[in-house]
Motif scaffolding. Structure first.
Motif, mmCIF file in Angstrom:
data_model
loop_
_atom_site.group_PDB
_atom_site.id
_atom_site.type_symbol
_atom_site.label_atom_id
_atom_site.label_comp_id
_atom_site.label_asym_id
_atom_site.label_seq_id
_atom_site.Cartn_x
_atom_site.Cartn_y
_atom_site.Cartn_z
ATOM 1 N N GLN A 113 0.833 -1.205 0.000
ATOM 2 C CA GLN A 113 0.000 0.000 0.000
ATOM 3 C C GLN A 113 0.872 1.261 0.000
ATOM 4 O OE1 GLN A 113 -3.405 -0.431 -0.155
ATOM 5 N NE2 GLN A 113 -2.877 -2.621 -0.260
ATOM 6 N N ALA A 114 0.263 2.379 -0.358
ATOM 7 C CA ALA A 114 0.986 3.650 -0.373
ATOM 8 C C ALA A 114 1.269 4.119 1.055
ATOM 9 C CB ALA A 114 0.167 4.706 -1.107
ATOM 10 N N PRO A 115 2.457 4.687 1.298
ATOM 11 C CA PRO A 115 2.753 5.230 2.630
ATOM 12 C C PRO A 115 1.728 6.295 3.027
ATOM 13 C CG PRO A 115 4.731 5.166 1.275
ATOM 14 C CD PRO A 115 3.579 4.853 0.363
ATOM 15 N N GLY A 116 1.326 6.280 4.277
ATOM 16 C CA GLY A 116 0.344 7.249 4.755
ATOM 17 C C GLY A 116 -1.089 6.808 4.561
ATOM 18 N N SER A 117 -1.314 5.743 3.781
ATOM 19 C CA SER A 117 -2.676 5.229 3.630
ATOM 20 C C SER A 117 -3.112 4.552 4.929
ATOM 21 C CB SER A 117 -2.741 4.224 2.475
ATOM 22 O OG SER A 117 -1.966 3.070 2.780
ATOM 23 N N ARG A 118 -4.399 4.301 5.059
ATOM 24 C CA ARG A 118 -4.922 3.727 6.300
ATOM 25 C C ARG A 118 -4.268 2.385 6.605
ATOM 26 N NH1 ARG A 118 -9.421 4.143 9.668
ATOM 27 N NH2 ARG A 118 -9.023 2.741 11.410
ATOM 28 N N ILE A 119 -4.155 1.528 5.611
ATOM 29 C CA ILE A 119 -3.565 0.209 5.847
ATOM 30 C C ILE A 119 -2.093 0.341 6.227
ATOM 31 C CG2 ILE A 119 -2.938 -1.981 4.768
ATOM 32 C CD1 ILE A 119 -5.506 -1.824 3.159
ATOM 33 N N ALA A 120 -1.351 1.205 5.511
ATOM 34 C CA ALA A 120 0.074 1.388 5.808
ATOM 35 C C ALA A 120 0.258 1.919 7.225
ATOM 36 C CB ALA A 120 0.705 2.329 4.795
ATOM 37 N N ARG A 121 -0.584 2.870 7.648
ATOM 38 C CA ARG A 121 -0.475 3.401 9.007
ATOM 39 C C ARG A 121 -0.782 2.336 10.048
ATOM 40 N NH1 ARG A 121 -3.565 7.781 7.048
ATOM 41 N NH2 ARG A 121 -5.281 7.124 8.395
ATOM 42 N N ASP A 122 -1.768 1.494 9.766
ATOM 43 C CA ASP A 122 -2.169 0.469 10.727
ATOM 44 C C ASP A 122 -1.072 -0.560 10.979
ATOM 45 O OD1 ASP A 122 -4.615 1.623 11.118
ATOM 46 O OD2 ASP A 122 -5.713 0.265 9.790
ATOM 47 N N VAL A 123 -0.236 -0.823 9.972
ATOM 48 C CA VAL A 123 0.767 -1.880 10.124
ATOM 49 C C VAL A 123 2.154 -1.336 10.466
ATOM 50 C CG1 VAL A 123 -0.482 -3.385 8.527
ATOM 51 C CG2 VAL A 123 1.389 -1.959 7.661
ATOM 52 N N THR A 124 2.283 -0.002 10.555
ATOM 53 C CA THR A 124 3.589 0.612 10.756
ATOM 54 C C THR A 124 3.689 1.266 12.140
ATOM 55 O OG1 THR A 124 3.760 1.092 8.391
ATOM 56 C CG2 THR A 124 5.267 2.266 9.840
ATOM 57 N N ALA A 125 4.840 1.089 12.784
ATOM 58 C CA ALA A 125 5.140 1.769 14.043
ATOM 59 C C ALA A 125 6.402 2.593 13.851
ATOM 60 C CB ALA A 125 5.334 0.763 15.164
ATOM 61 N N TYR A 126 6.475 3.722 14.567
ATOM 62 C CA TYR A 126 7.617 4.624 14.422
ATOM 63 C C TYR A 126 8.111 5.059 15.792
ATOM 64 C CZ TYR A 126 10.177 8.941 13.333
ATOM 65 O OH TYR A 126 11.134 9.930 13.247
ATOM 66 N N LEU A 127 9.430 5.027 15.970
ATOM 67 C CA LEU A 127 10.042 5.527 17.201
ATOM 68 C C LEU A 127 11.118 6.535 16.814
ATOM 69 C CD1 LEU A 127 10.420 5.476 20.251
ATOM 70 C CD2 LEU A 127 12.007 3.558 19.964
ATOM 71 N N PRO A 128 10.877 7.828 17.049
ATOM 72 C CA PRO A 128 11.882 8.846 16.706
ATOM 73 C C PRO A 128 13.013 8.877 17.725
ATOM 74 C CG PRO A 128 9.995 9.883 17.724
ATOM 75 C CD PRO A 128 9.653 8.417 17.600
ATOM 76 N N GLU A 129 14.092 9.547 17.347
ATOM 77 C CA GLU A 129 15.245 9.645 18.249
ATOM 78 C C GLU A 129 14.915 10.486 19.476
ATOM 79 O OE1 GLU A 129 19.890 11.228 18.292
ATOM 80 O OE2 GLU A 129 18.666 11.450 16.486
ATOM 81 N N ASN A 130 14.336 11.658 19.270
ATOM 82 C CA ASN A 130 14.002 12.550 20.374
ATOM 83 C C ASN A 130 12.491 12.547 20.558
ATOM 84 O OD1 ASN A 130 16.716 13.512 20.861
ATOM 85 N ND2 ASN A 130 16.526 14.608 18.911
ATOM 86 N N ILE A 131 12.055 11.798 21.537
ATOM 87 C CA ILE A 131 10.622 11.615 21.733
ATOM 88 C C ILE A 131 10.171 12.446 22.931
ATOM 89 C CG2 ILE A 131 10.870 9.584 23.223
ATOM 90 C CD1 ILE A 131 8.466 8.422 21.544
ATOM 91 N N ALA A 132 8.992 13.043 22.838
ATOM 92 C CA ALA A 132 8.500 13.918 23.904
ATOM 93 C C ALA A 132 7.083 13.516 24.290
ATOM 94 C CB ALA A 132 8.536 15.370 23.445
ATOM 95 N N PHE A 133 6.814 13.517 25.580
ATOM 96 C CA PHE A 133 5.489 13.218 26.100
ATOM 97 C C PHE A 133 5.105 14.303 27.103
ATOM 98 C CE2 PHE A 133 7.513 9.062 25.277
ATOM 99 C CZ PHE A 133 6.674 8.626 24.265
ATOM 100 N N HIS A 134 3.832 14.381 27.412
ATOM 101 C CA HIS A 134 3.378 15.382 28.374
ATOM 102 C C HIS A 134 3.904 15.018 29.759
ATOM 103 C CE1 HIS A 134 0.981 18.224 30.567
ATOM 104 N NE2 HIS A 134 0.444 18.678 29.449
ATOM 105 N N PRO A 135 4.655 15.918 30.383
ATOM 106 C CA PRO A 135 5.291 15.569 31.660
ATOM 107 C C PRO A 135 4.304 15.331 32.797
ATOM 108 C CG PRO A 135 5.569 17.911 31.189
ATOM 109 C CD PRO A 135 5.004 17.291 29.948
ATOM 110 N N ALA A 136 3.076 15.840 32.671
ATOM 111 C CA ALA A 136 2.112 15.685 33.761
ATOM 112 C C ALA A 136 1.395 14.342 33.726
ATOM 113 C CB ALA A 136 1.083 16.812 33.722
ATOM 114 N N LEU A 137 1.502 13.618 32.601
ATOM 115 C CA LEU A 137 0.849 12.319 32.494
ATOM 116 C C LEU A 137 1.735 11.231 33.081
ATOM 117 C CD1 LEU A 137 -0.576 12.441 28.848
ATOM 118 C CD2 LEU A 137 -1.790 12.881 30.989
#
Length: 294
Positions: free
Chosen positions: A63-87
């Motif tokens: 499938q094309a990247p960014g399509s619903r199926i491609a998003r459903d089967v793909t996971a991504y972990l960036p180098e610099n990841i940020a989350f809400h500090p209060a959670l």
């Protein structure tokens, strides 16, 4: 699972990627190496559907990247990841689970899998960088993805956590997950990937197993000879090209000369307590291939 053909990305007069081909089969672990600005991040962003190619094509599970199926089967972990500090860690993973349409009850198991079970109720603002990276890995594991795209995933992890991380990747690959990972920690990917692709100035300059890259680089082997006590002079006489380093004699030889060196070693085996043939490391190979490409 991932097929890239003739992939090109241009920005005005600058070419970030130039006719790159790359395929990854289910269960295959591929390391993507290259200097800063080589095109690694650009390639990953196009795999994720965040950038549009100037030429060439990409398919994810057909499938094309960014399509619903491609998003459903793909996971991504960036180098610099940020989350809400209060959670808390649990609240953050539950948030991602809702996004993916998964039961929020899976959060505790995911956090336990990445070693954060005891910290699940703590606020992320109290986490170390390595702990935040584990939260990122937990969200990447949601839904057992068929393709994982990892950008410097072990950044901030201590040696024990890195080992646990690669054990997780091994388990995922054994169950069919394709893995594309960029890293500057060459000593790690050297033994934990099936193939290595090297980018230089936007072009793919190497792609193969570590053994095939060693052959292409044509770098010499390092030979270490450890004489028995009182036998150093005899070993030197048999190997005058060697240099003494500590209690060992060291020299290099071409791969084709290995059997000849082994024959010479056999002739003086009574004067040796040990010997080693050390192949060039991935660091050596990477530098040689990059320099040749330049």
């Amino acid at each position: 699972m991932l097929h890239i053909s003739n992939l090109t990305k241009r920005y005005a007069s600058q070419t970030a990627l130039d006719r790159v081909d790359l395929s990854i089969a289910p269960g295959e672990r591929v390391a993507l190496l290259g200097h800063n600005g080589a095109g690694k991040s650009t390639l990953m962003k196009m795999v994720l559907g965040l950038l549009t190619p100037s030429d060439g094509g990409i398919t994810v599970a057909g499938q094309a990247p960014g399509s619903r199926i491609a998003r459903d089967v793909t996971a991504y972990l960036p180098e610099n990841i940020a989350f809400h500090p209060a959670l808390t860690g649990r609240e953050q993973i539950r948030h991602f689970l809702r996004y993916r349409g998964r039961p929020v009850a899976e959060a505790d198991a995911l956090l336990a899998k990445v070693g954060l079970g005891d910290a699940a109720r703590r606020r992320i603002g109290t986490y170390s960088k390595g702990m935040r990276q584990r939260v990122g890995l937990a969200q990447a594991l949601i839904g057992s993805p068929a393709l994982m795209v990892l950008d410097e995933p072990t950044s901030g992890l201590d040696p024990v956590s890195r080992r646990e991380f690669y054990t997780l990747l091994d388990e995922l690959a054994a169950h069919g997950t394709a893995i594309l990972m960029s890293s500057h920690a060459l000593s790690e990917v050297e033994v934990r990937t099936d193939r290595i692709a090297i980018l230089s100035k936007g072009q793919k300059v190497a792609d193969g197993s570590l053994s095939s890259l060693r052959s292409d680089a044509a770098l010499p082997l390092t030979v270490q000879l450890r004489p028995r006590q009182g036998c150093t002079a005899q070993v030197f006489a048999a190997f005058p090209e060697a240099k003494q380093v500590g209690d060992s004699l060291t020299m290099t030889c071409a791969q084709a000369d290995k059997l000849g060196i082994l024959t010479r070693i056999t002739a003086v085996r009574d004067t040796l307590r040990d010997f080693d043939f050390l192949p060039p490391s991935l660091d050596d190979i990477y530098v040689q291939i990059s320099r040749s490409a330049a």
